[in-house]
Design a protein around this motif. Structure first.
Motif, PDB file in Angstrom:
ATOM      1  N   THR A  34       0.823  -1.218   0.000  1.00 49.73           N
ATOM      2  CA  THR A  34       0.000   0.000   0.000  1.00 49.73           C
ATOM      3  C   THR A  34       0.851   1.260   0.000  1.00 49.73           C
ATOM      4  O   THR A  34       0.334   2.349   0.192  1.00 49.73           O
ATOM      5  CB  THR A  34      -0.933   0.030   1.232  1.00 49.73           C
ATOM      6  OG1 THR A  34      -0.140   0.015   2.424  1.00 49.73           O
ATOM      7  CG2 THR A  34      -1.892  -1.139   1.223  1.00 49.73           C
ATOM      8  N   SER A  36       2.336   3.482  -2.020  1.00 53.08           N
ATOM      9  CA  SER A  36       2.560   4.324  -3.188  1.00 53.08           C
ATOM     10  C   SER A  36       1.971   5.699  -2.903  1.00 53.08           C
ATOM     11  O   SER A  36       0.922   5.817  -2.267  1.00 53.08           O
ATOM     12  CB  SER A  36       1.945   3.684  -4.434  1.00 53.08           C
ATOM     13  OG  SER A  36       0.790   4.318  -4.854  1.00 53.08           O
ATOM     14  N   LYS A  39      -1.526   5.880  -4.276  1.00 52.37           N
ATOM     15  CA  LYS A  39      -2.547   5.192  -3.472  1.00 52.37           C
ATOM     16  C   LYS A  39      -2.905   5.994  -2.227  1.00 52.37           C
ATOM     17  O   LYS A  39      -4.068   6.096  -1.854  1.00 52.37           O
ATOM     18  CB  LYS A  39      -2.068   3.797  -3.079  1.00 52.37           C
ATOM     19  CG  LYS A  39      -2.070   2.804  -4.204  1.00 52.37           C
ATOM     20  CD  LYS A  39      -1.576   1.446  -3.729  1.00 52.37           C
ATOM     21  CE  LYS A  39      -1.519   0.461  -4.881  1.00 52.37           C
ATOM     22  NZ  LYS A  39      -1.005  -0.855  -4.435  1.00 52.37           N
TER      23      LYS A  39
END
Length: 95
Positions: A34, A36, A39
């Motif tokens: 998760t 990024s 994101k």
């Protein structure tokens, strides 16, 4: 590190910068899948540039807080320099 994270949360919340802590928590403290910027930005509903800026600020504050805690845990200036270099890859001035 846990104490530094807790202190960072308190400081940024007190300063009205809880979004920066949330970005730090969602990106730097999250599982790799998760992690990024895109994101995190999508999850928080802000542009990626906002996440970049928030993370830059939060990381700098975290490093300063963590170094303060580290300083209180080591016995000598040389040990402090070595630990700071190993943990953060930085050279610190000892006065």
């Amino acid at each position: 590190f846990a104490r530094a994270v807790d202190e960072l949360r308190e400081v940024l919340t007190r300063e009205g910068k809880s979004r920066a802590f949330e970005a730090f928590e969602r990106h730097d403290l999250a599982d790799e899948d998760t992690r990024s910027y895109a994101k995190v930005a999508a999850a928080m509903g802000v542009p990626v540039t906002t996440i970049t800026n928030d993370l830059h600020a939060a990381r700098g504050r975290f490093r300063a807080i963590a170094l303060t805690h580290l300083r209180s845990l080591v016995a000598t200036d040389e040990e402090f320099r070595q630990e700071a270099r190993q943990l953060f890859g930085v050279e610190v001035e000892v006065t």
